[in-house]
Every structure is written in C-alpha cells, then in structure tokens.
Design a protein around this motif. Structure first.
Motif, short mmCIF file in Angstrom:
data_model
loop_
_atom_site.label_atom_id
_atom_site.label_comp_id
_atom_site.label_asym_id
_atom_site.label_seq_id
_atom_site.Cartn_x
_atom_site.Cartn_y
_atom_site.Cartn_z
N GLU A 83 0.86 -1.18 0.00
CA GLU A 83 0.00 0.00 0.00
C GLU A 83 0.90 1.24 0.00
N PRO A 84 0.90 2.03 -1.07
CA PRO A 84 1.82 3.18 -1.14
C PRO A 84 1.28 4.41 -0.43
N THR A 85 2.17 5.26 -0.04
CA THR A 85 1.78 6.59 0.40
C THR A 85 1.67 7.48 -0.84
N ALA A 86 1.13 8.67 -0.66
CA ALA A 86 1.01 9.60 -1.78
C ALA A 86 2.38 9.96 -2.34
N GLU A 87 3.37 10.13 -1.47
CA GLU A 87 4.72 10.47 -1.92
C GLU A 87 5.34 9.33 -2.71
N GLU A 88 5.13 8.10 -2.22
CA GLU A 88 5.69 6.95 -2.94
C GLU A 88 5.01 6.77 -4.29
N ALA A 89 3.70 7.01 -4.34
CA ALA A 89 3.00 6.86 -5.61
C ALA A 89 3.57 7.79 -6.67
N VAL A 90 3.97 8.99 -6.29
CA VAL A 90 4.57 9.93 -7.23
C VAL A 90 6.00 9.52 -7.56
N ALA A 91 6.70 8.94 -6.56
CA ALA A 91 8.11 8.58 -6.75
C ALA A 91 8.30 7.49 -7.79
N PHE A 92 7.24 6.77 -8.15
CA PHE A 92 7.38 5.73 -9.16
C PHE A 92 7.58 6.31 -10.56
N TYR A 93 7.22 7.56 -10.76
CA TYR A 93 7.33 8.16 -12.08
C TYR A 93 8.76 8.62 -12.36
N HIS A 94 9.04 8.83 -13.61
CA HIS A 94 10.34 9.35 -14.02
C HIS A 94 10.54 10.73 -13.38
N PRO A 95 11.78 11.06 -12.96
CA PRO A 95 12.01 12.36 -12.30
C PRO A 95 11.47 13.55 -13.08
N GLU A 96 11.57 13.51 -14.41
CA GLU A 96 11.09 14.63 -15.21
C GLU A 96 9.56 14.70 -15.24
N ASP A 97 8.89 13.56 -14.98
CA ASP A 97 7.43 13.52 -15.03
C ASP A 97 6.78 13.66 -13.66
N GLN A 98 7.57 13.58 -12.59
CA GLN A 98 6.99 13.72 -11.25
C GLN A 98 6.33 15.08 -11.04
N PRO A 99 6.95 16.20 -11.43
CA PRO A 99 6.25 17.49 -11.28
C PRO A 99 4.98 17.56 -12.11
N VAL A 100 4.94 16.85 -13.23
CA VAL A 100 3.76 16.86 -14.10
C VAL A 100 2.58 16.22 -13.39
N ILE A 101 2.79 15.00 -12.84
CA ILE A 101 1.68 14.31 -12.18
C ILE A 101 1.25 15.05 -10.92
N GLN A 102 2.21 15.63 -10.19
CA GLN A 102 1.86 16.41 -9.00
C GLN A 102 1.02 17.62 -9.38
N GLY A 103 1.40 18.30 -10.44
CA GLY A 103 0.65 19.46 -10.88
C GLY A 103 -0.75 19.10 -11.34
N MET A 104 -0.90 17.98 -12.03
CA MET A 104 -2.23 17.58 -12.50
C MET A 104 -3.15 17.24 -11.33
N ILE A 105 -2.63 16.56 -10.31
CA ILE A 105 -3.46 16.22 -9.15
C ILE A 105 -3.84 17.49 -8.39
#
Length: 567
Positions: free
Chosen positions: A237-259
């Motif tokens: 069961e992931p935390t919100a931070e871990e769920a974002v950490a699975f993405y590529h470093p360049e795409d992590q700000p993208v998914i965070q911004g969309m949420i």
C-alpha cells in the motif's frame, strides 16, 4: 472472501504463489476463526456448565478441541500442502465441534444452557462452513448433518421426546432460515465474483487498473492491476509520496501538478507518463523505460473535491509500436530522398541505400550482387566482412543468394544455426548468423540480389515491414538498372542511325552535285518559258535534299548549293 485489512490480521495471511488471492483470503479467515475457536471452546464450556455443577462436560475434551484447532492453524504455517487443503480441514473441524456439542447436549438431557448453546453453535458454524465454499453443497451437508445429529440425540439419548422436541424444532428452524440466508449470500457472492472476474479479465486484457486518492486523509488506494504494472506485491500500500516517486524524475512534477489542479480547480486530466523514479521503496522492481497512461477525475461532494479517482494503464507496448512505426516512416522518407536525388548517380544511390538499410535493420553488412554463369559477384558493399567486399566473388552454390533467387519474396534467416544452416556451404563460407535478401529482376531476367547480414543471430525475427523494406530497395535497383540498360540500348541505336545517315549523305553527294550543275546550265541556256516552272520545282527539290543531307551529317558533309540555284 475479502482480505482482513486491519494491520494485525496481516500476519494471518499466507504468503506464496501456490494459492490464489481468494484462497489466501480464505486461509486468513479460517486461521482467525481457528484461533478464536481455540479460546472460546473452553470458555464456552465453563459458561454452559456453570448453572449445573453436575453436568457431564469434561474439560480435557474441550482442551483437546482447542489443541486441535491450534495445531491445524500452526500446520498451515509450516506446510504448503496443508495450506492448499486448509479450508477443507477447517470445515471438518466444524463438523467435529458440532458432533461434540450434540453429544454433550444429549448427555446433559438438553438442559437449558446446553439447549441454547447447541442452537447458538448451530447458528454460527454454517457461516464458517460457507467461507470460500464453491457452492451451497458444503452448507447443506453441514446443516443436514447437524440436524440429523440433534435428532438422533433426542431420539436415543436419556431425555424424553417432549423435552427434546423444542431443541430439534429450533435446529430445524435455524437450518431453514440459515439455509435461505446463506444461499442468498452465496448467490450474491457468485454474481459479484463473476462480475469481478470479468472486470479483472478486462483489466488484464487492457493492462489497466484503477486508483483513488483521498484528499482529507492523503491515502492512496490501488487495484491489483496497478500493483502488477508497478511490479509490486499485492499487499503493498503506497503513500502519496511513494505513488509519485514511481514516475520518471522529469514527469513527477507533471503528475503532481495535475493532481493539484484536479483538487483545486476541479480539472480532470489524461496524460502519458514514464515510470522509473530514482527514490523508490525497498524491494521495488525498477521499471525503466515503461510508459503509462494516467487519467484522473475529481470527485465532488457538497461543492468540494473529496477524492480523485482514475485509471492507470500500461501503454509500453503501444509506445514501442509507435516508435517502430515512426522509425519505419523515417526510413521510408530517407529512401525516397535518396532515390529521388537527380544529381546522384546509381552507384552513389546504391551505397547510400545500403548504409540506410544497415542502420534501419541493425545489421552490420549490406551488399548488392551480380549473378552470372553460376557465380555471385559483389558489386557494391558496406561493412568489414572480408568476403563481402566489392569485387569479391564465389560460386553461387556456396552463397546465401542461391536460396534467395529461389524464393517468391525476400529470404530471411534469423538464426542460421537454429534454422538448419550449420552444414550448408554458404554458412561454412561466410559464417553469417542472420540474413535478409531480395531478388533484383531486370526486364524479366535475374540480375542479382540486394542483401543485408550479420555474423551473430538476430534477437528478434524479421518483421514483415522489414522484409518489405528490403524488397523495395531491390525493386528500386531493378528499375534503375532497367532504365540504365534501356538508355544504353537507345544510345547504341542512335549511334547506328547517325552512322547510317552519314553514309547515305555521302552516297548522295556526287549525284546531287551533278544534278545541281546540270540545272545551272539549263538556266543559263535560256530554256523556254514553259520549261522554267519545271526547273523551279527541280530547284526546290534539290535544295530540300541538300538541307536534309546537311543536317544528317551535322553540317560536315561539305555540300553547298551553287549560286546559280534559285535565279
């Protein structure tokens, strides 16, 4: 049976791949019930015997039943074979408990406490039997067996029928009511499991899962398929931070911004992103280069976003196909630019096409051959293979091309040894592990082949589009060579016509000069007026003949029209 999600119960869930998720849930539930039963059986016996100190209810038997339950639970941890049969044996333990309490209730004459205890146990155990049951059959068997045991105890035990009748009636009533209730539950569960199975199959087929993020608690919920896409165990069961950490470093700000926009501005999103984070949980399988499609929709209650729900789809294969198709289009565009170059000659185009094919197919050697008199000669080539160089030749019987010219389309060899080429003369000569080649046909006759090869076998089989790519090169070579042959033939024909025209002009020179001189004399002698029109016609004809001969010989025949003509 769903998982028992409370953290302390996670120790009861079996690990291993020998059981499905449903079987693991059943084992977890039966372990919990077994441990509870091991505690309740002695305590329940003390409570039943308390109103009557003379009751026949030996504690050693109850402790033995407790030990049986504890031992069964312990064995399920030690043996995979026990775990696979644990549900069946747990149902067997329910039969033993029911038989024991029927016996105790009978021996104590269905006294008030034992009477109520028997009916209560009879009302509880069928629900335990129904856990993980594939149908109503185990439940009906248990209800029937318990009712039969109670009836037998009432009929043959030390109690009057009138006193035992309420107990038997109570058991029958419980059997009927519980049978209907459990049947409805199993029917609903079966329909739900069927729907879930179809849903899981659809998820598996589309490689898509679902997720949810709760705004107030910050918790993240993933379905089974989302965990599989990430390469994680089902209990993770992931935390919100871990769920974002699975993405590529360049795409992590993208998914965070969309949420954040989904929560603050109620804007849904749909984006293709890459996996492969740097700071990942311990034990996570790194999934570099994988692409996913993340979609999310804000869920609004009372005018506020309470959660964001969406889907998560693995699109790596689709992106790979798109990449292959884009490379294919670029290769075809490059082929067109090379073949349409008006300033380049055939040799330059052929060499550029060979280099293009080597790069596109991932093969180090490319060559164009000429086949004549059962001999293969390399005309153009690129690569370092010593036998595949311009000017090199060998008997056709010792070349791969002998098979190429026998095929209706291109010949492909992914792994020469695996495909039976190890003892072939061509493999012994060139030692090529991979090969693709197509025929070059000029004016209906075999000219040679257009080929690409490598010493090592190819990891992937040649795709149909790659074969077509080589065939297009061979067809281009066929057309170009056909055009060159046609131009050479036309040039030879023009040369023969020029030679013939010069010969004819030379042969006509003397007769024309004689005719011209005689015409001049005829005009000087002052021919009669009626003959002058005929002389003018002869003059025009001679002029036309002189001009034609002059043009046929390129003005070098030396013919000149005398000054007397036309006067």
């Amino acid at each position: 049976m769903s998982d028992l999600a409370w953290p302390p119960f996670s120790i009861l869930r079996p690990e291993g791949e020998e059981l499905s998720g449903e079987q693991q849930s059943d084992v977890q539930a039966y372990r919990l019930l077994g441990l509870l039963g091991a505690v309740v059986v002695p305590v329940f016996g003390v409570l039943l015997a308390a109103p009557d100190p003379q009751a026949t209810d030996p504690m050693w038997a109850r402790l033995g039943l407790s030990a049986l339950l504890v031992g069964l639970v312990g064995a399920s941890y030690a043996s995979g074979a026990v775990r696979r049969r644990f549900a069946v044996w747990a149902r067997g333990a329910c039969y033993i408990l029911m038989a024991w309490y029927c016996s105790v209730a009978t021996l104590n004459g269905f006294a008030g406490s034992y009477d109520m205890g028997l009916v209560l146990l009879y009302g509880i155990l069928p629900f335990a039997v129904a856990i993980g049951a594939p149908s109503m059959r185990p439940v009906w068997w248990f209800l029937g067996g318990g009712l039969l045991a109670g009836t037998a105890g009432a009929a043959f035990g030390p109690v009057r029928a009138a006193e035992a009748l309420p107990t038997v009636g109570g058991l029958a009533t419980v059997a009927f009511v519980e049978g209907v209730v459990i049947w409805n539950q199993l029917d609903a569960r079966e329909r739900l499991e069927r729907q879930n199975d179809l849903f899981r199959r659809a998820q598996k087929l589309a490689n898509i899962g679902a997720w949810e993020y709760e705004v107030s608690s910050g918790e993240v919920f993933w379905t089974r398929q989302v965990r599989e896409i990430h390469g994680l165990p089902q209990g993770y069961e992931p935390t919100a931070e871990e769920a974002v950490a699975f993405y590529h470093p360049e795409d992590q700000p993208v998914i965070q911004g969309m949420i954040e926009r989904a929560i603050e501005e109620e804007v849904p999103f749909d984006r293709e992103l890459r996996l492969g984070g740097e700071a990942l949980p311990v034990g996570h399988e790194q999934r570099e280069g994988r692409w996913v499609r993340a979609r999310g929709t804000p869920q609004i209650e009372a005018g506020e976003v309470t959660s964001v729900r969406g889907t998560f789809q693995d699109i790596t294969e689709r992106k790979a196909r798109e990449h292959v198709l884009e490379n294919e289009r670029e290769a075809l565009r490059s082929m067109y630019r090379i073949t349409a170059d008006r300033e380049a000659g055939f040799e330059e185009k052929a060499r550029r096409l060979i280099d293009l094919g080597r790069e596109h197919l991932g093969l180090p050697y490319g060559f164009l051959t000429r086949i004549m008199d059962e001999t293969q000669e390399i005309v153009f080539a690129s690569g370092t293979h010593p036998l595949l160089q311009p000017g090199e030749s060998c008997p056709l019987s010792r070349s791969y091309c002998r098979n190429t010219i026998q095929e209706d389309r291109s010949l492909v060899v992914q792994d020469a040894v695996a495909e039976g080429w190890a003892g072939d003369p061509a493999h012994q000569t060139f030692e090529l592990g991979a090969y693709v080649g197509a025929q070059i046909i000029v004016e209906g006759e075999l000219y040679g082949t257009f080929c690409f090869a490598a010493e090592e076998p190819r990891e992937q089989a040649f795709a149909g589009r790659e074969r077509v790519f080589v065939e297009l090169m061979a067809q281009w070579a066929s057309y170009e060579l056909g055009q060159r042959r046609a131009k050479a033939q036309l040039k030879r024909q023009n040369a023969r016509l020029d030679s013939f025209a010069g010969l004819v002009a030379h042969d006509l020179r003397n007769p024309l000069n004689v005719a011209t001189g005689r015409l001049r004399l005829a005009r000087e002698e002052r021919a009669p007026e009626e003959a002058r029109s005929h002389l003018a016609a002869v003059d025009r004809s001679l002029r036309t003949c002189f001009n034609s001969c002059h043009e046929a010989t390129g003005g070098s025949d030396g013919l000149q029209i005398g000054s007397g003509l036309g006067r």
